[in-house]
Design a protein around this motif. Structure first.
Motif, short mmCIF file in Angstrom:
data_model
loop_
_atom_site.label_atom_id
_atom_site.label_comp_id
_atom_site.label_asym_id
_atom_site.label_seq_id
_atom_site.Cartn_x
_atom_site.Cartn_y
_atom_site.Cartn_z
N TYR A 25 1.03 -0.95 0.30
CA TYR A 25 0.31 -0.01 0.19
C TYR A 25 1.04 1.18 -0.03
CZ TYR A 25 -1.90 3.96 3.75
OH TYR A 25 -2.52 4.53 3.95
N LYS A 28 -2.75 7.54 -1.13
CA LYS A 28 -4.29 7.57 -0.95
C LYS A 28 -4.12 8.20 -1.80
CE LYS A 28 -3.07 7.80 4.32
NZ LYS A 28 -1.39 7.89 4.48
N ARG A 80 -6.55 10.74 13.75
CA ARG A 80 -7.43 9.56 13.80
C ARG A 80 -7.27 9.02 14.98
NH1 ARG A 80 -1.85 7.27 10.08
NH2 ARG A 80 -2.23 8.74 8.38
N SER A 163 -4.62 3.81 11.05
CA SER A 163 -3.40 3.65 9.69
C SER A 163 -3.90 3.16 9.27
CB SER A 163 -2.34 3.66 10.63
OG SER A 163 -1.37 3.48 9.97
N GLY A 164 -3.27 2.53 7.65
CA GLY A 164 -3.94 2.64 6.79
C GLY A 164 -3.51 1.30 6.89
N SER A 165 -2.28 0.57 7.47
CA SER A 165 -1.86 -0.96 6.77
C SER A 165 -2.23 -1.19 8.48
CB SER A 165 -0.36 -0.74 7.30
OG SER A 165 -0.19 -0.20 7.84
N ARG A 168 -5.37 -4.25 7.95
CA ARG A 168 -5.02 -5.57 7.13
C ARG A 168 -4.85 -6.09 9.35
NH1 ARG A 168 -1.24 -3.28 3.11
NH2 ARG A 168 0.20 -2.91 5.35
N THR A 219 3.17 8.71 6.25
CA THR A 219 1.60 9.62 5.92
C THR A 219 2.33 10.15 5.15
OG1 THR A 219 1.61 8.90 7.82
CG2 THR A 219 0.71 10.59 7.09
C1 DP6 Z 1 5.16 0.93 3.14
O1 DP6 Z 1 0.41 2.01 7.04
O2 DP6 Z 1 1.83 3.45 8.06
O3 DP6 Z 1 4.12 -0.14 4.75
O4 DP6 Z 1 -1.64 5.34 6.34
O5 DP6 Z 1 -0.65 6.49 6.37
O6 DP6 Z 1 -0.57 5.20 8.97
P1 DP6 Z 1 -0.69 5.65 6.72
O7 DP6 Z 1 0.63 4.65 6.51
P2 DP6 Z 1 1.37 3.37 6.96
O8 DP6 Z 1 1.57 2.58 5.62
C2 DP6 Z 1 2.79 1.58 5.77
C3 DP6 Z 1 2.87 1.45 4.14
C4 DP6 Z 1 3.98 0.70 4.19
C5 DP6 Z 1 3.08 -0.72 2.81
C6 DP6 Z 1 2.52 -2.13 3.36
O9 DP6 Z 1 2.32 -1.90 5.09
O10 DP6 Z 1 1.75 -1.69 2.75
#
Ligand code: DP6
Length: 361
Positions: A25, A28, A80, A163-165, A168, A219
């Protein structure tokens, strides 16, 4: 209606492991709701090594919401945290413990303040996805405390707003974050592709090249990439959709060759996109590059991949060995070329990919 009164404290504790993306990921399409520009796929680690443990408490005697991370008080004013708290409170259900004389009505949860204490058993913000475990654990544990009935998919979409990740990390095993199509983000959530018992041969070794806080946070790094990298659009629209399908097949069939090739290619493209950002972002360092060369040469000499590598927003190498025997050889090689406590490398973490069924409550 008055808030509940009394001297009681109600608590819940949970533990969530971190996850490592094998299809990344990065970027955004909506900053506030944390909606990604592409799907991603990850492996959730075993909670013994890299996990967050969080205790949340409510009491009529707490005058405000407060949080401590690794024993130090941190501010909860960030958007957040507030999004996660708000979304969980909205879904809170009535709770009653007759023996202790506690009764909390649905509408009372809005008036009760929370205290949150969270611990990571690994370096925070060193590119080891501490926010993933942290927000997943926060949402999961708040959900337990507030008697939230929603399923893990729904909880994952709340954790995503931390936080996006993090979305999961609600599931064990192999997990896909579906980017979703809707503007309100309600279909941007995690689904489990295979549970923690699937493909148990895999062993993960993390070479901690640096446990220092990273210079560019994920971010802000991904914000700059979205604004400046022409390569990102090609990656998100053309490369990742077909890669995700191939990765799902590789996981289902336990096809290590495809899994390893896709994992390494995706890590390399993520870092290429970082380099394509203006100003360029360098997450890997010389030691990271030397580890890649070691693995590439070994895989080539064997004729078929033995180990996959992937790097997040930092220099630490996540190495996935096809089985225990290979992991032992890998560790020997690493110890020989990169002795720990040397200037290049501080330590190694070794563990299974699997985790406990329900985040270990
Ligand atoms: C490189 O989830 O830490 O680990 O959503 O802004 O909090 P925010 O970012 P974050 O980004 C993770 C990026 C990564 C790739 C991944 O885990 O998919």
């Amino acid at each position: 209606m008055a808030a509940p009164e009394g001297q009681w404290v109600l608590m819940a504790t949970g533990r969530s492991p971190t996850n490592i993306a094998v299809i990344k990921y990065w970027g955004k399409r909506d900053e506030a709701l944390i909606l990604p520009v592409n799907d991603s796929i990850s492996v959730t680690l075993d909670p013994g090594h890299l996990s967050a443990t969080t205790t949340v408490a409510v009491s009529p005697s707490f005058p405000s919401d407060r949080m401590w991370l690794n024993g130090k008080e941190i501010s909860l004013s960030g958007g957040r945290f507030q999004s996660c708290l708000r979304e969980i409170r909205k879904r809170a259900c009535e709770f009653e413990d007759e023996k202790k004389g506690i009764k909390i009505k649905k509408e009372d949860w809005e008036k009760l303040h929370v205290h949150i204490a969270s611990y990571n058993n690994f370096p925070t913000a060193a590119g080891l996805a501490s926010s993933a475990a942290g927000f997943a654990c926060l949402v999961f544990t708040l959900g337990k405390l507030m008697n939230v009935k929603e399923d893990y998919g729904e909880l994952s979409s709340i954790a995503r707003q931390g936080s996006g990740s993090a979305c999961r990390s609600l599931y064990g095993g192999f997990v896909k974050w579906c980017m979703g199509k809707k503007d309100d983000g309600s279909d941007s959530l995690a689904v489990q592709l295979a549970d923690e018992t699937h493909w148990n041969d895999l062993v993960i070794i993390i070479a901690v090249v640096s446990s220092k806080q990273k210079e560019t946070s994920s971010t802000s790094g991904m914000r700059d990439t979205v604004e400046t990298s022409p390569l990102l659009q090609y990656r998100a629209q053309t490369v990742v959709p077909s890669r995700v399908l191939k990765m799902e097949e590789a996981i289902k069939n336990q096809d290590f060759e495809s899994f390893a090739k896709l994992t390494c290619a995706d890590s390399n493209q993520f870092h290429a996109v970082c380099l394509d950002t203006s100003p360029p972002i360098f997450y890997m360092n010389d030691t990271s590059h030397r580890i890649i060369s070691l693995v590439e040469k070994w895989n080539q000499s064997e004729g078929t991949p033995q180990v996959a590598y992937t790097f997040d927003a930092g220099p630490n190498a996540v190495l996935i060995a096809r089985n225990r025997k290979t992991a032992a050889v890998l560790l020997q090689k690493l110890l020989y070329y990169f002795p720990p406590q040397d200037k290049d490398l501080s330590s190694y973490l070794v563990g299974d990919k699997s985790i406990l069924g329900d985040a270990g409550l």
